[in-house]
Design an enzyme around this catalytic site. Structure first.
Site, PDB file in Angstrom:
ATOM      1  N   ARG A  65      -1.415   9.612  14.473  1.00  0.00           N
ATOM      2  CA  ARG A  65      -0.277   9.038  13.754  1.00  0.00           C
ATOM      3  C   ARG A  65       0.651   8.313  14.716  1.00  0.00           C
ATOM      4  O   ARG A  65       0.464   8.349  15.929  1.00  0.00           O
ATOM      5  CB  ARG A  65       0.479  10.123  12.977  1.00  0.00           C
ATOM      6  CG  ARG A  65      -0.388  10.723  11.871  1.00  0.00           C
ATOM      7  CD  ARG A  65       0.423  11.308  10.737  1.00  0.00           C
ATOM      8  NE  ARG A  65      -0.452  11.689   9.651  1.00  0.00           N
ATOM      9  CZ  ARG A  65      -0.828  10.882   8.675  1.00  0.00           C
ATOM     10  NH1 ARG A  65      -0.367   9.652   8.643  1.00  0.00           N
ATOM     11  NH2 ARG A  65      -1.637  11.295   7.732  1.00  0.00           N
ATOM     12  N   CYS A 104      -1.471   7.090  -2.413  1.00  0.00           N
ATOM     13  CA  CYS A 104      -1.948   6.388  -1.226  1.00  0.00           C
ATOM     14  C   CYS A 104      -2.872   7.240  -0.363  1.00  0.00           C
ATOM     15  O   CYS A 104      -3.592   6.719   0.481  1.00  0.00           O
ATOM     16  CB  CYS A 104      -0.769   5.890  -0.401  1.00  0.00           C
ATOM     17  SG  CYS A 104       0.278   7.210   0.264  1.00  0.00           S
ATOM     18  N   ARG A 116      -9.308   7.904   2.688  1.00  0.00           N
ATOM     19  CA  ARG A 116     -10.160   6.789   2.234  1.00  0.00           C
ATOM     20  C   ARG A 116     -11.128   6.374   3.335  1.00  0.00           C
ATOM     21  O   ARG A 116     -12.341   6.219   3.088  1.00  0.00           O
ATOM     22  CB  ARG A 116      -9.280   5.604   1.826  1.00  0.00           C
ATOM     23  CG  ARG A 116     -10.046   4.296   1.642  1.00  0.00           C
ATOM     24  CD  ARG A 116      -9.112   3.115   1.475  1.00  0.00           C
ATOM     25  NE  ARG A 116      -8.308   2.849   2.666  1.00  0.00           N
ATOM     26  CZ  ARG A 116      -8.691   2.071   3.677  1.00  0.00           C
ATOM     27  NH1 ARG A 116      -9.889   1.518   3.669  1.00  0.00           N
ATOM     28  NH2 ARG A 116      -7.884   1.849   4.699  1.00  0.00           N
ATOM     29  N   ARG A 117     -10.604   6.176   4.526  1.00  0.00           N
ATOM     30  CA  ARG A 117     -11.469   5.754   5.629  1.00  0.00           C
ATOM     31  C   ARG A 117     -12.461   6.853   6.007  1.00  0.00           C
ATOM     32  O   ARG A 117     -13.640   6.581   6.231  1.00  0.00           O
ATOM     33  CB  ARG A 117     -10.606   5.357   6.833  1.00  0.00           C
ATOM     34  CG  ARG A 117      -9.876   4.031   6.649  1.00  0.00           C
ATOM     35  CD  ARG A 117      -8.872   3.774   7.742  1.00  0.00           C
ATOM     36  NE  ARG A 117      -8.273   2.445   7.618  1.00  0.00           N
ATOM     37  CZ  ARG A 117      -7.037   2.144   8.000  1.00  0.00           C
ATOM     38  NH1 ARG A 117      -6.256   3.091   8.528  1.00  0.00           N
ATOM     39  NH2 ARG A 117      -6.564   0.916   7.867  1.00  0.00           N
ATOM     40  N   LYS A 145       0.819  -1.212   0.000  1.00  0.00           N
ATOM     41  CA  LYS A 145       0.000   0.000   0.000  1.00  0.00           C
ATOM     42  C   LYS A 145       0.854   1.264   0.000  1.00  0.00           C
ATOM     43  O   LYS A 145       0.386   2.331  -0.388  1.00  0.00           O
ATOM     44  CB  LYS A 145      -0.946   0.010   1.193  1.00  0.00           C
ATOM     45  CG  LYS A 145      -0.263   0.075   2.538  1.00  0.00           C
ATOM     46  CD  LYS A 145      -1.263   0.037   3.686  1.00  0.00           C
ATOM     47  CE  LYS A 145      -0.580   0.118   5.034  1.00  0.00           C
ATOM     48  NZ  LYS A 145       0.225   1.343   5.213  1.00  0.00           N
ATOM     49  N   ASP A 146       2.108   1.159   0.452  1.00  0.00           N
ATOM     50  CA  ASP A 146       3.002   2.315   0.494  1.00  0.00           C
ATOM     51  C   ASP A 146       3.787   2.513  -0.796  1.00  0.00           C
ATOM     52  O   ASP A 146       4.427   3.556  -0.971  1.00  0.00           O
ATOM     53  CB  ASP A 146       4.008   2.175   1.647  1.00  0.00           C
ATOM     54  CG  ASP A 146       3.349   2.184   3.013  1.00  0.00           C
ATOM     55  OD1 ASP A 146       2.296   2.831   3.151  1.00  0.00           O
ATOM     56  OD2 ASP A 146       3.881   1.547   3.942  1.00  0.00           O
ATOM     57  N   ARG A 200      -0.476   4.263  18.700  1.00  0.00           N
ATOM     58  CA  ARG A 200      -1.875   4.644  18.457  1.00  0.00           C
ATOM     59  C   ARG A 200      -2.801   4.005  19.492  1.00  0.00           C
ATOM     60  O   ARG A 200      -3.740   4.642  19.986  1.00  0.00           O
ATOM     61  CB  ARG A 200      -2.289   4.240  17.045  1.00  0.00           C
ATOM     62  CG  ARG A 200      -1.516   4.959  15.950  1.00  0.00           C
ATOM     63  CD  ARG A 200      -2.075   4.632  14.589  1.00  0.00           C
ATOM     64  NE  ARG A 200      -1.166   5.065  13.521  1.00  0.00           N
ATOM     65  CZ  ARG A 200      -1.520   5.208  12.256  1.00  0.00           C
ATOM     66  NH1 ARG A 200      -2.757   4.968  11.882  1.00  0.00           N
ATOM     67  NH2 ARG A 200      -0.638   5.586  11.354  1.00  0.00           N
TER      68      ARG A 200
END
Length: 342
Positions: free
Chosen positions: A181, A289, A163-164, A88-89, A187
Site C-alpha cells: 500500500r 471497489c 480483482r487483480r 474507481k473510488d 510502492r
C-alpha cells in the site's frame, strides 16, 4: 441565486495523483470558462489516513467511500462546489443530494506489471562502490518484457486488489501474493528495495498522469522512479480493469443548476456512457471497489460493448453489446448473466 463573483471551489484529495487529476480538471474548467474563477481546495479523506492499514481483510466488509466521504461532506455543507475523484473510488450509490455531474475523457484503462531488472541488479552485485540499500544487489530480477505467463513459479506479486489477485490466480495459480500500500512512488521504492515481493501491478493511467513512462526497451522512467525497474503493459484479455479505471469523475450538488450547466460542457459523452454501464453492472452485482469483479465498456460504432468477469461464485465471464443511449440496461443485463451463470 449564487454570487457570480464568488470562486467555484474544486475539492480534491492531496495525493500527487489526485492533485494531477484535479489540476487537469481545473485547467479544463479555466479554458472552457475563462470568465469564471476556479480555486482548488485540498481535503484529507479517511482513506488517506488509513494508507498503512490493510483494507483487504478476508471475511470483513469494507467501509464505502474511503476516498470520497470528506469531499462529499464539503459539497453538502457548501464548502466546495465540485469534487474531483478517481471514478474507481466513487461508490455507485451516492449520498442524497449529490450526483455525478461529469466524466472527463478516459485514459488508458490497462494495468502494468512492474518488476526489477535482472541485469541492473546483477550489475550492482559486481559494483565496487557501496549499495544504495544494503542487500539490494541480491534482489530477484527478471528480463525485459516478461509477462504474467513467464513469471517463475512462486513469484510474489504485491497487490492488495482482490480483482487483480483473482485474475492472476485464474491464469497462474502457482504465484503468490503480498500486501503493498501507499502512493505510487512509495510502492515503486518498496519494490526496488525489499525482498518480500518480486513484482507489483499498477494502473497505466495513474502512471501516465504522474508523468512516468515506459520506454521502448521496457524500462519504467520518471522523476520519482527508482533505477532498475521494468514494466509490461497487460492486455485486457489478461487483466480486465476495475469499474471506472482511468476515468475522472466530477461530483456536484444535485440542485445546483449552475454547476450542472458547467459540467455539461466538461463531460465526455462516450466515456460517460461507458462508465455508466460499468457502474450499473457493479451496482447490480452488489459489490464495491474491493469486490472480485472487473468490467470494461467501450463505444464501438453506435454500440456499447461491455466485457465483465466475476469471481464471486467461481469464474464467470460475459461479453455483450447494447445501444450507446442505454448503458444502465446493458450493465444490469451483464450482471444478470453472471449471476445466472450463463
Amino acid at each position: 441565486m449564487p454570487d457570480p463573483s464568488r470562486p467555484i471551489i474544486v475539492a480534491t484529495r492531496g495525493s500527487a495523483l489526485a492533485l494531477a487529476q484535479a489540476h487537469a480538471v481545473l485547467n479544463q474548467c479555466r479554458q472552457t470558462f475563462p470568465k469564471l474563477r476556479f480555486e482548488l481546495k485540498i481535503i484529507k479523506t479517511t482513506g488517506d489516513k488509513l494508507q498503512t492499514a490493510s483494507l483487504a481483510q478476508s471475511g470483513r466488509s469494507l467501509p464505502k467511500g474511503l476516498f470520497t466521504k470528506e469531499l462529499e461532506v464539503a459539497l453538502l455543507k457548501g464548502r466546495a462546489d465540485m469534487a474531483v475523484h478517481s471514478l474507481k473510488d466513487l461508490p455507485t450509490e451516492l449520498p442524497a443530494g449529490l450526483q455525478l455531474g461529469a466524466v472527463t475523457r478516459r485514459a488508458d484503462v490497462r494495468d502494468v506489471l512492474i518488476y526489477r531488472d535482472a541485469g541492473h541488479f546483477a550489475a550492482l552485485a559486481h559494483a565496487s562502490g557501496p549499495e544504495w540499500v544494503p542487500g539490494q544487489s541480491q534482489l530477484r530480477g527478471f528480463p525485459p518484457r516478461i509477462t504474467l505467463a513467464d513469471l517463475p513459479p512462486g513469484t510474489v506479486v504485491a497487490t492488495s486488489s482482490t480483482r487483480r489477485q483473482a485474475q492472476i490466480r485464474a491464469l497462474r495459480p502457482d504465484l503468490r501474493f503480498a500486501e503493498l500500500r501507499g502512493n505510487v512512488p512509495t510502492r515503486l521504492e518498496k519494490l526496488a528495495t525489499r525482498d518480500a515481493f518480486d513484482a507489483t501491478i499498477l494502473a497505466l493511467a495513474g502512471l501516465s498522469r504522474l508523468n512516468f513512462r515506459i520506454t521502448p526497451e521496457g524500462r519504467l522512467e520518471g522523476d520519482a522512479v527508482p533505477e532498475g525497474l521494468l514494466a509490461t503493459v497487460l492486455p485486457l484479455e489478461t487483466m480486465l480493469p476495475c469499474v471506472g479505471q482511468g476515468a475522472v469523475g466530477i461530483e456536484i450538488r444535485a440542485d445546483d443548476d449552475r454547476l450542472r450547466a458547467i459540467c455539461a460542457r466538461l463531460n465526455h459523452y462516450n466515456t460517460c456512457q461507458a462508465v455508466t454501464a460499468e457502474r450499473a453492472f457493479l451496482r447490480a452485482m452488489g459489490g464495491g471497489c474491493q469486490s472480485p469483479v472487473a468490467a470494461h465498456a467501450e463505444v464501438v460504432g453506435d454500440q456499447l460493448r461491455l466485457r465483465a468477469i466475476s469471481f464471486l461464485d467461481g469464474v464467470r465471464r460475459a461479453d455483450a453489446t447494447g445501444p450507446v443511449q442505454d448503458p444502465v440496461a446493458l450493465g444490469e443485463s451483464v450482471a444478470a448473466q453472471l449471476k445466472a451463470g450463463c
